[in-house]
Design an enzyme around this catalytic site. Sequence first.
Site, PDB file in Angstrom:
ATOM      1  N   HIS A  58       0.846  -1.203   0.000  1.00  0.00           N
ATOM      2  CA  HIS A  58       0.000   0.000   0.000  1.00  0.00           C
ATOM      3  C   HIS A  58       0.883   1.256   0.000  1.00  0.00           C
ATOM      4  O   HIS A  58       0.703   2.160  -0.831  1.00  0.00           O
ATOM      5  CB  HIS A  58      -0.905  -0.034   1.228  1.00  0.00           C
ATOM      6  CG  HIS A  58      -1.769   1.176   1.416  1.00  0.00           C
ATOM      7  ND1 HIS A  58      -3.124   1.154   1.232  1.00  0.00           N
ATOM      8  CD2 HIS A  58      -1.470   2.454   1.779  1.00  0.00           C
ATOM      9  CE1 HIS A  58      -3.628   2.355   1.464  1.00  0.00           C
ATOM     10  NE2 HIS A  58      -2.638   3.162   1.803  1.00  0.00           N
ATOM     11  N   GLU A  59       1.826   1.315   0.940  1.00  0.00           N
ATOM     12  CA  GLU A  59       2.692   2.495   1.045  1.00  0.00           C
ATOM     13  C   GLU A  59       3.647   2.609  -0.140  1.00  0.00           C
ATOM     14  O   GLU A  59       3.943   3.715  -0.608  1.00  0.00           O
ATOM     15  CB  GLU A  59       3.482   2.449   2.358  1.00  0.00           C
ATOM     16  CG  GLU A  59       2.632   2.528   3.616  1.00  0.00           C
ATOM     17  CD  GLU A  59       1.780   3.786   3.689  1.00  0.00           C
ATOM     18  OE1 GLU A  59       2.205   4.827   3.157  1.00  0.00           O
ATOM     19  OE2 GLU A  59       0.684   3.723   4.282  1.00  0.00           O
ATOM     20  N   HIS A  62       1.887   4.317  -3.027  1.00  0.00           N
ATOM     21  CA  HIS A  62       1.951   5.778  -2.892  1.00  0.00           C
ATOM     22  C   HIS A  62       3.317   6.290  -3.337  1.00  0.00           C
ATOM     23  O   HIS A  62       3.435   7.242  -4.109  1.00  0.00           O
ATOM     24  CB  HIS A  62       1.758   6.188  -1.424  1.00  0.00           C
ATOM     25  CG  HIS A  62       0.376   6.017  -0.898  1.00  0.00           C
ATOM     26  ND1 HIS A  62      -0.748   6.489  -1.528  1.00  0.00           N
ATOM     27  CD2 HIS A  62      -0.064   5.446   0.257  1.00  0.00           C
ATOM     28  CE1 HIS A  62      -1.813   6.219  -0.805  1.00  0.00           C
ATOM     29  NE2 HIS A  62      -1.426   5.572   0.280  1.00  0.00           N
ATOM     30  N   ASP A 156      -5.807   8.569   3.214  1.00  0.00           N
ATOM     31  CA  ASP A 156      -5.849   8.692   1.750  1.00  0.00           C
ATOM     32  C   ASP A 156      -7.127   9.353   1.257  1.00  0.00           C
ATOM     33  O   ASP A 156      -7.091  10.220   0.371  1.00  0.00           O
ATOM     34  CB  ASP A 156      -5.709   7.306   1.108  1.00  0.00           C
ATOM     35  CG  ASP A 156      -4.390   6.644   1.462  1.00  0.00           C
ATOM     36  OD1 ASP A 156      -3.419   7.376   1.724  1.00  0.00           O
ATOM     37  OD2 ASP A 156      -4.335   5.405   1.484  1.00  0.00           O
TER      38      ASP A 156
END
Length: 351
Positions: A58-59, A62, A156
Amino acid sequence: MKYSFKIFSIFGIPVELHISFLVLMLLIYIIALFNLIPSVNILTAVLITLIFATVVIHELSHSYIAKRYGIKIQRIVLLPIGGISEMEEIPKEPAKELRIALAGPVSNLIIAVITFAILIIFGTFLSAILSGALYYFTVVNLLLGLFNLLPAFPMDGGRILRAFLAERMDFIKATKLAATIGKQFAIIMAVIGVFFNFLLILVAIFVYLGAEGEYRSVVVSTLLGDEKVKDIMTSDVHTLNPDNSVQETLKIMFREKHMGYPITEDGKLIGIITFHDVSKIPENNRDMLIKEIMSTEMIISDPNENLVETIGKLNRNNIGRLPVIENGELVGIISKTDITKILDKKEPKLD
């Protein structure tokens, strides 16, 4: 972030574990190995580990999009409540922030779709335990993706909201409105957490503090980006002599209501004395000279220093003011109060 250590790098980005995360994982595996809680077994512990692996993905999602826009990623830190990507800057172009913010939740939703597809296609060939694990993993990723889309800034969804608002209003106003909505969501989460899940309370605290902290950071970097120390420093500085006594210094502090003073000799700055320094001296020893207790390890500023850098110095060192030095001489002093005043004047108000 303090108390974290690097475990590996990917795309040139260090991934670190916070010590609290390591303690949590060790605790989970100890509980599983010794069957301290019947519902927590080794499979559960492995699934929790895999969930945190998806947090890294997930990170990284980004970070990968941010790097494509030329934004430097300092590191990713794993905490018990999730992960944090530390970016050097947040893009002020709404379209870029929108894509960066969406990348994380979308990665969770893609993982959920893939694992659900595996479950549908190969479910009849899998054992009941493995099918159950895949189902659990699918549901958790789906929930992570959807939860992160909540408009609770700085999550987010909150960043997506800010990007939407920034297309229609000033960036600072958009941030303030998104932060206000984020704090309201945090309060709601905390109330729900009281009745259902303590972890939700921790997330709520993170969201509330994060919303306010990021708003202040945006205000500072945007409004003070071009301001210099010389623009707001106090040039008429009251200094003390190194041969002043502690008693004399206390009288001056109480009369002038200042908590700290530069100490000069022949026009040169030689030290700093604060109320904290002199108040520690016993009453029967207050004829002592302040040169004996002044601080000579000084953090200073320059007239041409950017105010954002000055704020960093004040915050990192937990001090309230800095002497301003030019060509070796004291030319002014700047305090947090000076900076707060100019921020209050410049900060736009929501209609």
